[in-house]
Scaffold this motif. Structure first.
Motif, PDB file in Angstrom:
ATOM      1  N   ALA A  96       0.832  -1.203   0.000  1.00  0.00           N
ATOM      2  CA  ALA A  96       0.000   0.000   0.000  1.00  0.00           C
ATOM      3  C   ALA A  96       0.870   1.258   0.000  1.00  0.00           C
ATOM      4  N   ALA A  97       1.944   1.234   0.807  1.00  0.00           N
ATOM      5  CA  ALA A  97       2.869   2.379   0.835  1.00  0.00           C
ATOM      6  C   ALA A  97       3.602   2.514  -0.491  1.00  0.00           C
ATOM      7  N   GLY A  98       3.987   1.368  -1.073  1.00  0.00           N
ATOM      8  CA  GLY A  98       4.651   1.390  -2.375  1.00  0.00           C
ATOM      9  C   GLY A  98       3.748   1.950  -3.460  1.00  0.00           C
ATOM     10  N   LEU A  99       2.460   1.573  -3.419  1.00  0.00           N
ATOM     11  CA  LEU A  99       1.500   2.081  -4.393  1.00  0.00           C
ATOM     12  C   LEU A  99       1.347   3.599  -4.272  1.00  0.00           C
ATOM     13  N   ILE A 102       4.349   5.173  -5.972  1.00  0.00           N
ATOM     14  CA  ILE A 102       4.209   5.023  -7.429  1.00  0.00           C
ATOM     15  C   ILE A 102       3.214   6.036  -7.992  1.00  0.00           C
ATOM     16  N   SER A 103       2.127   6.237  -7.263  1.00  0.00           N
ATOM     17  CA  SER A 103       1.047   7.090  -7.754  1.00  0.00           C
ATOM     18  C   SER A 103       1.381   8.566  -7.676  1.00  0.00           C
ATOM     19  N   THR A 104       2.142   8.965  -6.673  1.00  0.00           N
ATOM     20  CA  THR A 104       2.277  10.395  -6.384  1.00  0.00           C
ATOM     21  C   THR A 104       3.556  11.050  -6.885  1.00  0.00           C
ATOM     22  N   ALA A 225      -0.588  -5.477  -7.256  1.00  0.00           N
ATOM     23  CA  ALA A 225      -0.172  -4.111  -6.939  1.00  0.00           C
ATOM     24  C   ALA A 225       0.593  -3.493  -8.114  1.00  0.00           C
ATOM     25  N   PHE A 226       1.360  -4.312  -8.820  1.00  0.00           N
ATOM     26  CA  PHE A 226       2.137  -3.819  -9.956  1.00  0.00           C
ATOM     27  C   PHE A 226       1.220  -3.302 -11.060  1.00  0.00           C
ATOM     28  N   TRP A 227       0.248  -4.100 -11.470  1.00  0.00           N
ATOM     29  CA  TRP A 227      -0.650  -3.685 -12.537  1.00  0.00           C
ATOM     30  C   TRP A 227      -1.511  -2.502 -12.111  1.00  0.00           C
ATOM     31  N   THR A 228      -1.851  -2.456 -10.827  1.00  0.00           N
ATOM     32  CA  THR A 228      -2.616  -1.308 -10.320  1.00  0.00           C
ATOM     33  C   THR A 228      -1.777  -0.036 -10.388  1.00  0.00           C
ATOM     34  N   ALA A 282      10.560  -3.916  -4.347  1.00  0.00           N
ATOM     35  CA  ALA A 282      10.444  -4.715  -5.563  1.00  0.00           C
ATOM     36  C   ALA A 282       9.309  -4.207  -6.437  1.00  0.00           C
ATOM     37  N   LEU A 283       8.187  -3.869  -5.818  1.00  0.00           N
ATOM     38  CA  LEU A 283       7.045  -3.320  -6.538  1.00  0.00           C
ATOM     39  C   LEU A 283       7.399  -1.973  -7.160  1.00  0.00           C
ATOM     40  N   VAL A 284       7.994  -1.094  -6.374  1.00  0.00           N
ATOM     41  CA  VAL A 284       8.311   0.255  -6.841  1.00  0.00           C
ATOM     42  C   VAL A 284       9.330   0.215  -7.969  1.00  0.00           C
ATOM     43  N   SER A 285      10.380  -0.567  -7.803  1.00  0.00           N
ATOM     44  CA  SER A 285      11.439  -0.620  -8.820  1.00  0.00           C
ATOM     45  C   SER A 285      10.914  -1.191 -10.134  1.00  0.00           C
ATOM     46  N   ARG A 286      10.043  -2.175 -10.037  1.00  0.00           N
ATOM     47  CA  ARG A 286       9.479  -2.761 -11.256  1.00  0.00           C
ATOM     48  C   ARG A 286       8.620  -1.737 -11.999  1.00  0.00           C
ATOM     49  N   CYS A 287       7.859  -0.963 -11.255  1.00  0.00           N
ATOM     50  CA  CYS A 287       7.024   0.073 -11.873  1.00  0.00           C
ATOM     51  C   CYS A 287       7.868   1.190 -12.475  1.00  0.00           C
ATOM     52  N   ILE A 288       9.011   1.488 -11.873  1.00  0.00           N
ATOM     53  CA  ILE A 288       9.912   2.504 -12.439  1.00  0.00           C
ATOM     54  C   ILE A 288      10.343   2.091 -13.847  1.00  0.00           C
TER      55      ILE A 288
END
Length: 308
Positions: A96-99, A102-104, A225-228, A282-288
């Motif tokens: 949730a914190a990673g999302l 990513i969003s902001t 979370a990644f696709w979101t 891992a979530l954040v870096s993948r989205c980057i």
């Protein structure tokens, strides 16, 4: 429309991709150490381009007010959306914190500024300068809070802000403007020369960082979370930014520049915060990685749509 997109792709994205690709190749095959380059960027190139731009920028008080209002409104709107989605999907606290990160937070400094300069010229860069300064402050204060609410310290957050040389460069530039003064020609020329090195160096750093990020993204499987996060950053963020800009009655070049900067891929600094505070790096870096790659297709469409 298609012709405009292709023109933007060739005239804007292709030039940007060259230093990014060079940095990626150096990072992959020559193990380019980005730490010295980051020091160069943070303490030398960034203050130079901020001072050079703000000292002569074609901006008004109305531009400053609207830019700051947009920065805060857009930030908290995206925060609310990320929080709501996180609860609906019942994400664990780290995801949730990673999302939220990513969003902001977008890569508006080392990707956004060169892009705006190529797409909208010096006038666009002038308009972008206030937003970039605001983002530097926000990432080092509210960004820390988003990543680690239980560990957040106002004192340490403010200390991190005032350790940034770019902040002092902005203060100096604004003071010179307020007093109607100018830097000596020789000094101004030197600062401009340094500022000219900003774009290729920071884009090469981005490429090298992407290679490193890509190597780390398989640590955890967080597909939902990644696709979101990908959907929020690439689809919802531009739509919400446009709504906020319309609500604030922002038009013209300022509208175009702020929309593009708010639609940039996930900020590389987000993974630093995520790693430090356990916000699913891992979530954040993948989205980057994937938002940056997708931006090469998405941003030309947006630039063409707003007439860049």
């Amino acid at each position: 429309m298609i012709q405009n997109v292709l023109t933007t792709l060739v005239e804007v994205i292709v030039p940007l991709s060259i230093p990014v690709a060079a940095g990626a190749l150096l990072g992959r095959y020559k193990q380019l150490d980005t730490k010295p380059l980051l020091t160069l960027y943070l303490y030398f190139l960034s203050p130079a381009i901020i001072l050079d731009t703000l000292a002569t920028a074609d901006i008004s008080f109305d531009d400053v007010y609207k830019t700051l209002a947009f920065s805060l409104m857009n930030l908290f709107l995206l925060w609310g959306v990320a929080t709501l989605i996180g609860k609906m999907l019942k994400l664990a606290p780290p995801e949730a914190a990673g999302l939220t990160l990513i969003s902001t937070f977008t890569n508006s400094v080392n990707y956004g500024l060169p892009l705006v300069l190529l797409a909208f010229g010096q006038l666009g860069l002038d308009k972008a300068s206030v937003y970039v300064i605001a983002q530097m402050v926000i990432v080092n204060t509210i960004g820390v809070y988003f990543a680690a609410r239980s560990q957040f310290s106002v004192r340490s957050a403010l200390k991190s802000v005032f350790s940034l040389p770019a902040i002092y460069a902005a203060i100096l530039a604004l003071a010179l403007r307020a007093l109607g003064l100018h830097m000596p020609h020789e000094l101004a020329s030197g600062v401009s020369m340094v500022a000219g090195a900003y774009s290729p160096v920071v884009l090469a750093i981005l490429g090298a960082q992407m290679v490193k990020v890509r190597a780390a993204h398989t640590e955890r499987n967080v597909q939902l979370a990644f696709w979101t996060g990908l959907t929020v950053r690439l689809v919802l963020a531009p739509l919400l930014a446009a709504l906020v800009l319309l609500a604030l009655n922002i038009t013209g070049t300022l509208f175009s520049v702020l929309l593009i900067l708010a639609s940039m891929p996930v900020a590389v600094n987000s993974v630093v915060l995520a790693e430090r505070f356990g916000s699913s790096p891992a979530l954040v870096s993948r989205c980057i990685v994937w938002t940056t790659l997708a931006s090469f297709l998405v941003l030309p469409v947006l630039i063409a749509a707003v007439g860049g």
